[in-house]
Design a protein around this motif. Structure first.
Motif, PDB file in Angstrom:
ATOM      1  N   PHE A   1      -4.051   3.165   1.606  1.00 53.71           N
ATOM      2  CA  PHE A   1      -5.238   3.402   2.431  1.00 53.71           C
ATOM      3  C   PHE A   1      -6.455   3.742   1.559  1.00 53.71           C
ATOM      4  CE2 PHE A   1      -7.896   6.606   4.621  1.00 53.71           C
ATOM      5  CZ  PHE A   1      -8.419   5.789   5.625  1.00 53.71           C
ATOM      6  N   THR A   2      -6.281   4.704   0.646  1.00 51.93           N
ATOM      7  CA  THR A   2      -7.447   5.110  -0.148  1.00 51.93           C
ATOM      8  C   THR A   2      -7.924   3.982  -1.061  1.00 51.93           C
ATOM      9  OG1 THR A   2      -5.980   6.075  -1.797  1.00 51.93           O
ATOM     10  CG2 THR A   2      -6.927   7.589  -0.208  1.00 51.93           C
ATOM     11  N   HIS A   3      -6.985   3.144  -1.538  1.00 58.82           N
ATOM     12  CA  HIS A   3      -7.392   2.128  -2.517  1.00 58.82           C
ATOM     13  C   HIS A   3      -7.850   0.815  -1.907  1.00 58.82           C
ATOM     14  CE1 HIS A   3      -6.699   3.697  -6.574  1.00 58.82           C
ATOM     15  NE2 HIS A   3      -5.957   4.572  -5.926  1.00 58.82           N
ATOM     16  N   PHE A   4      -7.295   0.466  -0.740  1.00 57.44           N
ATOM     17  CA  PHE A   4      -7.579  -0.865  -0.221  1.00 57.44           C
ATOM     18  C   PHE A   4      -8.413  -0.871   1.056  1.00 57.44           C
ATOM     19  CE2 PHE A   4      -3.879  -1.640  -2.841  1.00 57.44           C
ATOM     20  CZ  PHE A   4      -4.230  -2.818  -3.484  1.00 57.44           C
TER      21      PHE A   4
ATOM     22  N   LYS B   1      -4.814  -8.643   0.525  1.00 58.25           N
ATOM     23  CA  LYS B   1      -4.505  -7.270   0.126  1.00 58.25           C
ATOM     24  C   LYS B   1      -3.005  -7.060  -0.012  1.00 58.25           C
ATOM     25  CE  LYS B   1      -8.702  -5.144   1.660  1.00 58.25           C
ATOM     26  NZ  LYS B   1      -9.498  -4.557   2.712  1.00 58.25           N
ATOM     27  N   TRP B   2      -2.260  -7.592   0.942  1.00 59.82           N
ATOM     28  CA  TRP B   2      -0.810  -7.450   0.896  1.00 59.82           C
ATOM     29  C   TRP B   2      -0.259  -8.108  -0.364  1.00 59.82           C
ATOM     30  CZ3 TRP B   2       3.437  -5.117   1.747  1.00 59.82           C
ATOM     31  CH2 TRP B   2       4.657  -5.776   1.661  1.00 59.82           C
ATOM     32  N   GLY B   3      -0.726  -9.309  -0.655  1.00 54.21           N
ATOM     33  CA  GLY B   3      -0.250 -10.031  -1.834  1.00 54.21           C
ATOM     34  C   GLY B   3      -0.610  -9.293  -3.110  1.00 54.21           C
ATOM     35  N   THR B   4      -1.852  -8.800  -3.177  1.00 53.36           N
ATOM     36  CA  THR B   4      -2.277  -8.055  -4.360  1.00 53.36           C
ATOM     37  C   THR B   4      -1.391  -6.840  -4.556  1.00 53.36           C
ATOM     38  OG1 THR B   4      -4.500  -8.717  -3.785  1.00 53.36           O
ATOM     39  CG2 THR B   4      -4.278  -7.031  -5.478  1.00 53.36           C
ATOM     40  N   LEU B   5      -1.148  -6.144  -3.461  1.00 50.27           N
ATOM     41  CA  LEU B   5      -0.319  -4.944  -3.511  1.00 50.27           C
ATOM     42  C   LEU B   5       1.088  -5.288  -3.993  1.00 50.27           C
ATOM     43  CD1 LEU B   5      -0.212  -1.907  -2.666  1.00 50.27           C
ATOM     44  CD2 LEU B   5       0.788  -2.690  -0.522  1.00 50.27           C
ATOM     45  N   ARG B   6       1.630  -6.333  -3.384  1.00 48.60           N
ATOM     46  CA  ARG B   6       3.016  -6.698  -3.600  1.00 48.60           C
ATOM     47  C   ARG B   6       3.225  -7.235  -5.019  1.00 48.60           C
ATOM     48  NH1 ARG B   6       6.986  -7.763  -4.345  1.00 48.60           N
ATOM     49  NH2 ARG B   6       8.859  -8.584  -3.371  1.00 48.60           N
TER      50      ARG B   6
ATOM     51  N   ALA C   1      -0.951   5.746   8.844  1.00 44.89           N
ATOM     52  CA  ALA C   1      -0.448   6.817   7.984  1.00 44.89           C
ATOM     53  C   ALA C   1      -1.556   7.822   7.700  1.00 44.89           C
ATOM     54  CB  ALA C   1       0.080   6.233   6.673  1.00 44.89           C
ATOM     55  N   ALA C   2      -2.726   7.296   7.316  1.00 41.82           N
ATOM     56  CA  ALA C   2      -3.833   8.188   6.965  1.00 41.82           C
ATOM     57  C   ALA C   2      -4.245   9.017   8.171  1.00 41.82           C
ATOM     58  CB  ALA C   2      -5.006   7.368   6.453  1.00 41.82           C
ATOM     59  N   LEU C   3      -4.310   8.351   9.308  1.00 38.23           N
ATOM     60  CA  LEU C   3      -4.705   9.048  10.527  1.00 38.23           C
ATOM     61  C   LEU C   3      -3.686  10.128  10.874  1.00 38.23           C
ATOM     62  CD1 LEU C   3      -7.290   7.937  11.737  1.00 38.23           C
ATOM     63  CD2 LEU C   3      -5.947   7.252  13.747  1.00 38.23           C
TER      64      LEU C   3
ATOM     65  N   ASP D   1      -1.845  -8.982   5.868  1.00 39.30           N
ATOM     66  CA  ASP D   1      -2.925  -8.030   5.593  1.00 39.30           C
ATOM     67  C   ASP D   1      -3.216  -7.157   6.803  1.00 39.30           C
ATOM     68  OD1 ASP D   1      -3.129  -8.919   3.111  1.00 39.30           O
ATOM     69  OD2 ASP D   1      -5.223  -9.532   3.204  1.00 39.30           O
ATOM     70  N   ALA D   2      -3.227  -7.780   7.954  1.00 41.53           N
ATOM     71  CA  ALA D   2      -3.540  -7.027   9.174  1.00 41.53           C
ATOM     72  C   ALA D   2      -2.474  -5.973   9.430  1.00 41.53           C
ATOM     73  CB  ALA D   2      -3.653  -7.985  10.359  1.00 41.53           C
ATOM     74  N   VAL D   3      -1.206  -6.357   9.236  1.00 43.43           N
ATOM     75  CA  VAL D   3      -0.114  -5.407   9.444  1.00 43.43           C
ATOM     76  C   VAL D   3      -0.244  -4.243   8.470  1.00 43.43           C
ATOM     77  CG1 VAL D   3       2.378  -5.083   9.283  1.00 43.43           C
ATOM     78  CG2 VAL D   3       1.452  -7.151  10.353  1.00 43.43           C
ATOM     79  N   LEU D   4      -0.520  -4.592   7.203  1.00 42.14           N
ATOM     80  CA  LEU D   4      -0.666  -3.560   6.177  1.00 42.14           C
ATOM     81  C   LEU D   4      -1.794  -2.605   6.549  1.00 42.14           C
ATOM     82  CD1 LEU D   4       0.302  -2.621   3.362  1.00 42.14           C
ATOM     83  CD2 LEU D   4      -1.542  -3.984   2.397  1.00 42.14           C
ATOM     84  N   ALA D   5      -2.895  -3.196   6.996  1.00 42.20           N
ATOM     85  CA  ALA D   5      -4.048  -2.373   7.375  1.00 42.20           C
ATOM     86  C   ALA D   5      -3.660  -1.410   8.489  1.00 42.20           C
ATOM     87  CB  ALA D   5      -5.204  -3.264   7.815  1.00 42.20           C
ATOM     88  N   ALA D   6      -2.938  -1.936   9.472  1.00 46.72           N
ATOM     89  CA  ALA D   6      -2.552  -1.106  10.606  1.00 46.72           C
ATOM     90  C   ALA D   6      -1.701   0.064  10.134  1.00 46.72           C
ATOM     91  CB  ALA D   6      -1.776  -1.942  11.626  1.00 46.72           C
TER      92      ALA D   6
END
Lengths: 266, 280, 282
Positions: free
Chosen positions: C89-92, C180-185, B17-19, B7-12
């Motif tokens: 980004f926008t969704h999560f 979040k990663w799991g939900t996405l995946r 990307a957005a930034l 999750d942390a990696v995904l967030a980063a």
């Protein structure tokens, strides 16, 4: 001849004459061999379970079936002298004589006034005084005049469900039709609004021939003079029994009718 | 925990990307403003270009752009509306002819703009003998925006509940009255959206115009004159005119401001239409 | 039917026919201009000739075809994952207000005309690349600008297909204790897949057809690029550059490349339709 509450109903001179009607959609039959007579200035209720062809029957009476792609209608329908199913019949003129109100209130997204006036204009009624008079008369007939006379210019969508449905009835009777078809006019309304609409439907019989499709057996019993029960056998809708409402409800002749009428207790 | 780290990696990544996108957008806008805002004034918008566009303004170019867009919409709007009405009201979903029309519109929407340019040059300029003219350019763009207009109008019409059509039918409204009084007003916001998308696409277009409406930067006197659009002006200044960058910046800024104005006007109008429907 | 209705019906039908005929007309005109040359020299010459030199009757298109494909694939290769990340980004991650703002920014980016992107690339990006590795106008610049152009559209499409994922599915993934990663995946990506694929394919078509921005930053030398820093010329840029003075067979050769582009784009469209149909409607 029978007198009912001061309104004389001539049972033996049919106004609407349906002979051997059959309807199919994309070669799937929906109605078969249906014959039914409706006398002038009466209320006939069409009852029966979902999918038994009640709405199809109504749609044939003003040729709304024309709008359904792949539909085929056979048999013969006469309304007065008019051959309804004859391809030469002017559909627009027919629909002026046969008004219809749907289950879901369908006011157009325009003002109350425009809903009425535009409809009249479609039939060439444009004289201002006549239009105003007709609109007021029709709105009075459905008891809507006092509720909306000060806001005729506001959107019809702002009315309550019951008011919308009464507007739709007013819109139909403003054209001074001979026949009014009501397709479950109360089933989308709450009980109070439904009661108001029902009361006005009863009044309509003084001037119009009314055919009402309803799921509500109590309502059929309350408002109608005649009742017809349709039933699906072998996947096709057929007429099971037809007669004066009081007689049909108190002493049904057909076993399906008695079973269906009893079903309301269970 | 593993999922925490994922999750942390995904967030980063997502934030990065957005930034990144935001920064790039900011850079572009900043750059245009920094170099273009200084030149942008009333005189710039109204006077003719001088010295191949290095000096002077963009008056005739704005006029040509306006005329091209007017031709485009005058042709595409009625044609698009009529086709959309045909597709929603007169054909069954899944009918052969309707499907054929849909398919060919999908194809049309995917045609690259330079191919439109080739076609416009061969058909409008040569075969029809319109030459390099505002008319040729406008007609070429009309072909291009047609699918956009049709698609959005169609969506608007399909959103009109079928009950409205049934009720109109039962009240014996003629088809033209149903269309005119009930369906088109209901679809009006969608038509406006389509119009904006179409205008946006047309006004941004360059490749389809270079060989149809041409390069001439004089004030057009008729639709048969060649006229240079804003986008071609930017292209020409930056590629062919040494020292034209300053004007190109200002013209780019103008182009974007025009686009934003159209968008804003449209959203206000669409809201007006909706409000009027609810209150009147 | 009243007379007015009959006229209306015929008018509508005529309009629909006209609209539908436009595509056919375009294909016809490209073909009539292009096919005489193809018939004269045969289709293989466009691949086998030693170089592109229409004045001496040589029509090698492969370097430009390669240029088009490289620029396109590079751009979509960068834009697709970035676009999906933006939607993630926008969704999560983004707070509601930020997400709306970010969408607005994407819409703005998507609305910037390609010639402005090209101009920006020419005056900002190309000099920067030039500082690292001359000449600056290069395959890399083309890929970067095109990626930037395609990105917002991909992001908005991904955002829309994420929004179309059934709520219950996401709720269920949450209930299973997925992050979040799991939900996405496991929930979001699989059900948004066809939408994402369709968007990517359509944007590939758009990138392939893009002319101006690419023309402005790619250097336009007809050659097979040996590195990212080499200038290239795409098919579209070639048409735009040479139409001005092309006549006779040369002009026909440009129409051949237009026809080729058209065919590739229509094939991509068919692929996109196939993908979106393969997924049964929910």
């Amino acid at each position: 001849m029978k007198c009912d509450g001061g309104v004389c109903i001539v049972f033996d001179v049919p106004f609407i004459c349906v002979e051997n009607l059959s309807v199919s959609y994309a070669s799937r039959p929906a109605l078969e061999a249906l014959s039914l007579n409706v006398p002038s200035c009466s209320i006939t209720a069409i009852i029966g379970p979902s999918g038994c062809g009640k709405s199809s029957l109504l749609a044939c009476l003003n040729r709304l079936t024309d709008d359904v792609p792949g539909s085929r209608v056979g048999g013969r329908i006469r309304i007065g002298e008019l051959e309804v199913l004859d391809p030469k019949t002017d559909v627009l003129a027919l629909r002026r004589r046969v008004g219809m109100v749907f289950q879901k209130p369908t006011p157009f997204p325009l003002s109350i006034w425009k809903n009425m006036a535009l409809t009249l204009a479609q039939h060439g009624i444009k004289d201002r005084a006549l239009v105003a008079e007709t609109i007021e008369g029709a709105l009075r007939d459905v008891g809507l005049w006092h509720e909306v006379k000060d806001r005729l210019g506001t959107s019809a969508l702002a009315l309550s469900g019951g008011q919308q449905q009464r507007l739709c009835i007013a819109r139909a009777i403003a054209l001074k039709p001979d026949v009014i078809l009501l397709d479950e006019p109360c089933s989308a309304l709450d009980p109070i609004a439904s009661g108001v609409v029902e009361a006005h439907i009863k009044e309509l019989r003084r001037r119009f021939t009314v055919v009402i499709v309803t799921h509500n057996l109590a309502q059929a019993r309350r408002v109608s003079d005649l009742t017809a029960l349709l039933w699906t056998t072998d996947g096709v809708g057929r007429l099971v029994e037809h007669g004066p409402t009081a007689q049909l409800f108190s002493g049904p002749r057909h076993p399906i009718t008695s079973a269906y009428l009893e079903g309301r207790h269970g | 925990m593993r999922s925490r780290r994922a999750d942390a990696v995904l967030a980063a990544f997502a934030w990065a990307a957005a930034l990144g996108v935001t920064v790039v957008l900011a850079l572009i806008v900043f750059e245009l403003l920094r170099h273009g805002a200084g030149r942008l004034d009333w005189a710039f918008l109204t006077t003719a270009p001088r010295n191949a566009g290095r000096e002077g303004g963009i008056g005739p170019i704005l006029a040509s752009t306006g005329l091209i867009l007017a031709v485009t919409m005058a042709v595409a709007l009625p044609l698009g509306l009529a086709t959309a009405v045909f597709l929603t009201e007169l054909t069954r979903r899944g009918g052969v002819f309707g499907r054929l029309v849909q398919l060919s519109l999908d194809g049309l929407a995917a045609v690259p703009s330079i191919v439109f340019g080739l076609f416009g040059n061969a058909f409008f300029c040569k075969t029809l003998g319109l030459g390099f003219s505002i008319l040729s350019g406008g007609l070429t763009l009309a072909c291009m925006v047609l699918p956009i207009l049709i698609r959005t109008t169609e969506e608007g019409l399909r959103a009109v509940p079928p009950e409205t059509r049934n009720a109109a039918s039962a009240l014996a409204y003629s088809r033209s009255a149903t269309l005119w009084h009930l369906l088109l007003p209901a679809a009006a916001p969608a038509v406006i959206v389509g119009l904006v998308l179409g205008l946006g696409r047309a006004i941004a277009e360059t490749a389809a115009l270079v060989y149809t409406s041409g390069y001439v930067d004089r004030m057009p006197e008729s639709l048969m004159d060649s006229g240079r659009s804003l986008s071609i002006h930017i292209f020409d200044l930056s590629m062919n005119v040494a020292g034209g960058d300053a004007t190109a910046y200002a013209t780019s800024l103008t182009l974007i401001l025009v686009l934003l104005t159209i968008n804003a006007l449209a959203s206000v109008t669409a809201r007006r239409v909706l409000e009027r429907r609810l209150s009147v | 039917m009243p007379r007015r209705d009959r006229i209306l019906t015929w008018a509508l039908r005529a309009a629909a026919c006209t609209a539908a005929a436009t595509l056919a007309l375009i294909v016809c005109f490209l073909a009539t201009e292009a096919l005489p040359l193809v018939a004269k020299i045969g289709p293989l010459r466009f691949l086998r000739d030693a170089l592109w030199s229409p004045s001496s009757g040589l029509y090698q298109m492969t370097p430009m075809l390669a240029g088009s494909l490289l620029v396109t694939l590079g751009a979509v290769g960068i834009a697709a994952p970035l676009g999906v990340l933006c939607a993630v980004f926008t969704h999560f991650f983004a707070p509601r207000g930020v997400a709306t703002l970010f969408r607005r920014a994407l819409e703005l980016l998507a609305g910037i005309p390609s010639v402005v992107y090209g101009f920006w690339g020419l005056v900002v990006l190309v000099p920067k690349i030039n500082a690292v590795h001359p000449p600056g106008a290069s395959l890399l610049a083309g890929i970067a600008i095109l990626a930037l152009m395609v990105l917002p559209t991909v992001a908005l499409a991904a955002d829309a297909s994420f929004a179309a994922v059934p709520r219950e599915l996401v709720a269920n993934a949450r209930a299973l204790g997925l992050g979040k990663w799991g939900t996405l995946r496991l929930a979001v990506l699989p059900s948004a897949r066809s939408g994402l694929c369709t968007a990517c394919i359509l944007q590939t078509g758009r990138a392939l057809g893009e002319t101006m921005a690419v023309l402005m930053v790619c250097g336009n030398i007809v050659q097979f690029p040996q590195s990212l820093f080499d200038p290239v010329r795409t098919l579209t840029a070639n048409i735009a550059l040479e139409m001005a003075y092309a006549t006779g067979d040369h002009r026909a050769a440009l129409f051949v490349s237009g026809l080729l582009l058209m065919i590739v784009v229509l094939l991509l469209l068919l692929a996109a339709e196939g993908v979106s149909r393969a997924q049964p409607a929910r």
